[in-house]
Motif scaffolding. Structure first.
Motif, PDB file in Angstrom:
ATOM      1  N   ASN A 165       0.850  -1.173   0.000  1.00 20.74           N
ATOM      2  CA  ASN A 165       0.000   0.000   0.000  1.00 20.74           C
ATOM      3  C   ASN A 165       0.898   1.238   0.000  1.00 20.74           C
ATOM      4  O   ASN A 165       2.077   1.154  -0.348  1.00 20.74           O
ATOM      5  N   ARG A 166       0.341   2.374   0.402  1.00 21.93           N
ATOM      6  CA  ARG A 166       1.118   3.615   0.442  1.00 21.93           C
ATOM      7  C   ARG A 166       0.942   4.292   1.801  1.00 21.93           C
ATOM      8  O   ARG A 166       0.794   5.511   1.892  1.00 21.93           O
ATOM      9  N   PHE A 167       0.944   3.474   2.851  1.00 25.43           N
ATOM     10  CA  PHE A 167       0.840   4.024   4.197  1.00 25.43           C
ATOM     11  C   PHE A 167       2.173   4.650   4.607  1.00 25.43           C
ATOM     12  O   PHE A 167       3.238   4.105   4.328  1.00 25.43           O
ATOM     13  N   CYS A 168       2.077   5.792   5.268  1.00 23.76           N
ATOM     14  CA  CYS A 168       3.258   6.557   5.668  1.00 23.76           C
ATOM     15  C   CYS A 168       3.262   6.761   7.178  1.00 23.76           C
ATOM     16  O   CYS A 168       2.332   6.383   7.880  1.00 23.76           O
ATOM     17  N   GLY A 169       4.322   7.404   7.640  1.00 24.95           N
ATOM     18  CA  GLY A 169       4.388   7.809   9.033  1.00 24.95           C
ATOM     19  C   GLY A 169       4.936   6.734   9.940  1.00 24.95           C
ATOM     20  O   GLY A 169       5.746   5.896   9.548  1.00 24.95           O
ATOM     21  N   MET A 170       4.471   6.741  11.175  1.00 25.26           N
ATOM     22  CA  MET A 170       5.004   5.871  12.220  1.00 25.26           C
ATOM     23  C   MET A 170       4.010   4.777  12.582  1.00 25.26           C
ATOM     24  O   MET A 170       2.829   4.862  12.266  1.00 25.26           O
ATOM     25  N   VAL A 171       4.505   3.765  13.252  1.00 28.42           N
ATOM     26  CA  VAL A 171       3.649   2.691  13.754  1.00 28.42           C
ATOM     27  C   VAL A 171       3.093   3.128  15.106  1.00 28.42           C
ATOM     28  O   VAL A 171       3.857   3.491  16.005  1.00 28.42           O
ATOM     29  N   LEU A 184       2.224  -9.853  11.679  1.00 28.92           N
ATOM     30  CA  LEU A 184       2.222  -8.423  11.390  1.00 28.92           C
ATOM     31  C   LEU A 184       2.993  -8.199  10.091  1.00 28.92           C
ATOM     32  O   LEU A 184       4.195  -8.450  10.017  1.00 28.92           O
ATOM     33  N   ASP A 185       2.284  -7.753   9.061  1.00 24.59           N
ATOM     34  CA  ASP A 185       2.896  -7.518   7.754  1.00 24.59           C
ATOM     35  C   ASP A 185       2.658  -6.065   7.349  1.00 24.59           C
ATOM     36  O   ASP A 185       1.558  -5.688   6.940  1.00 24.59           O
ATOM     37  N   LEU A 186       3.709  -5.244   7.473  1.00 23.70           N
ATOM     38  CA  LEU A 186       3.660  -3.835   7.083  1.00 23.70           C
ATOM     39  C   LEU A 186       4.528  -3.582   5.852  1.00 23.70           C
ATOM     40  O   LEU A 186       4.836  -2.441   5.537  1.00 23.70           O
ATOM     41  N   SER A 187       4.890  -4.618   5.139  1.00 23.85           N
ATOM     42  CA  SER A 187       5.883  -4.503   4.074  1.00 23.85           C
ATOM     43  C   SER A 187       5.386  -3.704   2.883  1.00 23.85           C
ATOM     44  O   SER A 187       4.183  -3.606   2.628  1.00 23.85           O
ATOM     45  N   ASN A 188       6.366  -3.155   2.166  1.00 21.11           N
ATOM     46  CA  ASN A 188       6.120  -2.430   0.923  1.00 21.11           C
ATOM     47  C   ASN A 188       5.163  -1.265   1.118  1.00 21.11           C
ATOM     48  O   ASN A 188       4.154  -1.133   0.439  1.00 21.11           O
ATOM     49  N   ASN A 189       5.502  -0.396   2.078  1.00 24.59           N
ATOM     50  CA  ASN A 189       4.793   0.835   2.312  1.00 24.59           C
ATOM     51  C   ASN A 189       5.823   1.958   2.396  1.00 24.59           C
ATOM     52  O   ASN A 189       6.921   1.841   1.854  1.00 24.59           O
ATOM     53  N   LYS A 206       4.600 -14.106  15.861  1.00 25.61           N
ATOM     54  CA  LYS A 206       5.486 -15.106  15.266  1.00 25.61           C
ATOM     55  C   LYS A 206       6.059 -14.662  13.929  1.00 25.61           C
ATOM     56  O   LYS A 206       7.139 -15.117  13.537  1.00 25.61           O
ATOM     57  N   PHE A 207       5.349 -13.820  13.208  1.00 28.00           N
ATOM     58  CA  PHE A 207       5.737 -13.427  11.853  1.00 28.00           C
ATOM     59  C   PHE A 207       5.805 -11.902  11.791  1.00 28.00           C
ATOM     60  O   PHE A 207       4.800 -11.215  11.970  1.00 28.00           O
ATOM     61  N   LEU A 208       7.014 -11.372  11.559  1.00 26.42           N
ATOM     62  CA  LEU A 208       7.229  -9.923  11.510  1.00 26.42           C
ATOM     63  C   LEU A 208       7.808  -9.555  10.159  1.00 26.42           C
ATOM     64  O   LEU A 208       8.895 -10.006   9.794  1.00 26.42           O
ATOM     65  N   ASP A 209       7.095  -8.722   9.414  1.00 30.84           N
ATOM     66  CA  ASP A 209       7.529  -8.331   8.072  1.00 30.84           C
ATOM     67  C   ASP A 209       7.503  -6.808   7.954  1.00 30.84           C
ATOM     68  O   ASP A 209       6.436  -6.196   7.878  1.00 30.84           O
ATOM     69  N   LEU A 210       8.701  -6.204   7.948  1.00 31.15           N
ATOM     70  CA  LEU A 210       8.846  -4.749   7.834  1.00 31.15           C
ATOM     71  C   LEU A 210       9.581  -4.360   6.558  1.00 31.15           C
ATOM     72  O   LEU A 210       9.944  -3.200   6.383  1.00 31.15           O
ATOM     73  N   ARG A 211       9.807  -5.277   5.661  1.00 27.58           N
ATOM     74  CA  ARG A 211      10.670  -5.025   4.504  1.00 27.58           C
ATOM     75  C   ARG A 211      10.088  -3.966   3.563  1.00 27.58           C
ATOM     76  O   ARG A 211       8.895  -3.697   3.555  1.00 27.58           O
ATOM     77  N   PHE A 212      10.972  -3.368   2.784  1.00 29.40           N
ATOM     78  CA  PHE A 212      10.617  -2.355   1.798  1.00 29.40           C
ATOM     79  C   PHE A 212       9.853  -1.189   2.428  1.00 29.40           C
ATOM     80  O   PHE A 212       8.736  -0.854   2.035  1.00 29.40           O
ATOM     81  N   ASN A 213      10.474  -0.577   3.442  1.00 31.62           N
ATOM     82  CA  ASN A 213       9.980   0.650   4.037  1.00 31.62           C
ATOM     83  C   ASN A 213      11.159   1.606   4.186  1.00 31.62           C
ATOM     84  O   ASN A 213      12.181   1.445   3.501  1.00 31.62           O
ATOM     85  N   GLU A 214      11.031   2.583   5.064  1.00 30.27           N
ATOM     86  CA  GLU A 214      12.088   3.567   5.253  1.00 30.27           C
ATOM     87  C   GLU A 214      12.468   3.695   6.727  1.00 30.27           C
ATOM     88  O   GLU A 214      12.831   4.771   7.197  1.00 30.27           O
ATOM     89  N   PHE A 215      12.368   2.590   7.458  1.00 34.31           N
ATOM     90  CA  PHE A 215      12.824   2.585   8.839  1.00 34.31           C
ATOM     91  C   PHE A 215      14.336   2.786   8.873  1.00 34.31           C
ATOM     92  O   PHE A 215      15.049   2.391   7.942  1.00 34.31           O
TER      93      PHE A 215
END
Length: 346
Positions: A165-171, A184-189, A206-215
Motif C-alpha cells: 500500500n502507500r501508508f506513511c508515518g510511524m507505527v 504483522l505484515d507492514l511490508s512495501n509501504n 510469530k511473523f514480523l515483516d517490515l521489509r521495503f519501508n524507510e525505517f
C-alpha cells in the motif's frame, strides 16, 4: 520456513475497554486540504510530506490520547462492546485514508463491521458466544494514508496484513494492546522513523515483516530474544552491528538484506538450529564467516553475497547438509588474504 498457520487462534481474557477520548483534529489539520493523491503505486515526495505532517500533528501530544473525530450515530446498535470499539477504530482509520483508488473501504459504513471488506470476524477467544474482529487483510489495495492510534482498540486481532500500500508515518504506540497478534505484515509501504519497538510488546507475535519501508537507525538486540518464526527487515535504512545474542533467535527464516549491518557476523549464528533460510546480502560486513556456521544443518538458503567478507570459507561449511550450490549465495567478490577471488573460484 515452516508453513504459516493462517487459522485465527485467540486466547485473550475478557477486558472491559474504556473508549479513547474522541477529540476533534486541530484547526491546523482541518484547514489543510490534502493534495490530489494519485492512484498509482508510488507517492510523490509532496504526498509523503503531507501524510507525515498530518500524522505528526495528530501525534504531537505526548500522552497519545488524541483521536480522529469519530461519533457513533444514535441509531447504531452493536452486538457487543468489542464490535463497538472496532467500529470506532475502523472509522478513525477510514478518516486517516486520503486515497483508496480501488474503493476497498467503500463499504466501511454502518455498525456491522464484520461485513467490511478486508475485515474478518471470529468467535472471541474467551467467549465463543460473541464475535470480535480477528483479522485485517488489505494487501495490495494501493491505499494511501496513515495508521491512527484508535487501531489499538482491536485487542483481539490475530492477523494484520497491509502490504503493498502507500501508508506513511510511524507505527502507533497503541499497537502494544495487540496481545494476541500472530502475524504483522507492514511490508512495501512508506513507514519511516526508528525500528517500531512496539512490536517487541506483542507476546504472541510469530511473523514480523517490515521489509521495503524507510525505517532507520539501530535494530534492538531484544528482537533476537523474541520467540519469532520469521523476521523480514530487508530493504530499509537500518545501520548497526549484529549483536552477540543474534544466535538466540529461534527463527526459521531471517532476511536482513540491503541495509547496513556492518561489523562481524557473530559466532552465535551457529546456535540457530531452526534456521532454514538466512539472507544477509548487500550490507557492509567486513569479516570472516565464523566456523560455527557448520552447525546450521537445516539451512537450505545461506546468502551473504555482495558484502566484503574476508578469509577462506570455513571447512565446517560441509556440515550444512541441506545447502545446495544454487542457494549458497556467493556471488560477487570474496575478500581473501592476498587479493580478491571471484565467487566461482571459491
Amino acid at each position: 520456513m515452516k508453513k504459516r498457520n493462517t487459522t485465527f487462534f485467540f486466547l485473550l481474557l475478557l477486558i472491559t475497554l474504556s473508549l479513547l477520548p474522541s477529540l476533534s483534529l486541530s484547526d491546523e489539520v482541518a484547514a489543510e486540504l490534502p493534495p490530489a493523491i494519485s492512484s498509482r503505486e508510488t507517492l510523490t515526495q509532496a504526498e509523503v510530506s503531507y501524510l507525515r505532517r498530518r500524522q505528526l500533528l495528530y501525534y504531537k501530544d505526548e500522552a497519545g490520547d488524541r483521536g480522529e473525530n469519530v461519533t457513533i450515530p444514535p441509531g447504531f446498535v452493536f452486538e457487543n462492546s468489542r464490535l463497538r470499539d472496532a467500529y470506532i477504530a475502523l472509522q478513525a482509520w477510514k478518516q486517516a485514508i486520503i486515497s483508496d483508488p480501488f474503493n476497498v473501504t467503500g463499504n466501511w459504513t454502518g455498525p456491522d463491521v464484520c461485513t467490511y471488506e478486508g475485515v474478518f470476524c471470529a468467535p472471541a477467544p474467551d467467549n465463543k458466544t460473541i464475535r470480535t474482529v480477528a483479522g485485517i487483510d488489505l494487501n495490495h489495495a494501493d491505499i494511501a494514508g496513515y495508521l491512527p492510534e484508535e487501531l489499538g482498540l482491536l485487542r483481539d486481532l490475530a492477523i494484520f496484513h497491509i502490504n503493498s500500500n502507500r501508508f506513511c508515518g510511524m507505527v502507533p504506540r497503541t499497537f502494544k494492546n495487540w496481545k494476541r497478534l500472530y502475524e504483522l505484515d507492514l511490508s512495501n509501504n512508506r513507514f519511516a522513523g526508528p525500528f517500531p519497538n512496539v512490536t517487541l510488546l506483542m507476546p504472541k507475535l510469530k511473523f514480523l515483516d517490515l521489509r521495503f519501508n524507510e525505517f532507520e537507525g539501530t535494530v534492538p538486540k531484544d528482537l533476537f530474544d523474541k520467540d519469532l518464526d520469521a523476521i523480514f527487515i530487508n530493504h530499509n535504512r537500518f545501520r548497526f552491528e549484529l549483536p552477540d545474542n543474534f544466535g538466540n533467535s529461534p527463527v526459521s527464516v531471517i532476511v536482513l538484506a540491503n541495509n547496513n549491518f556492518h561489523g562481524c557476523v557473530p559466532a552465535s549464528l551457529g546456535n540457530m538450529t531452526n534456521l532454514e533460510e538466512i539472507i544477509m546480502m548487500n550490507n557492509g560486513f567486513r569479516s570472516c564467516l565464523p566456523p560455527e556456521i557448520g552447525r546450521l544443518r537445516n539451512a537450505t538458503v545461506f546468502d551473504v553475497s555482495f558484502n566484503r567478507l574476508m578469509g577462506p570459507l570455513p571447512d565446517t561449511i560441509g556440515g550444512m547438509e541441506e545447502l545446495s550450490a544454487e542457494s549458497a549465495g556467493a556471488e560477487g567478490a570474496w575478500a581473501m588474504p592476498g587479493g580478491f577471488v571471484e565467487a566461482g573460484e571459491v
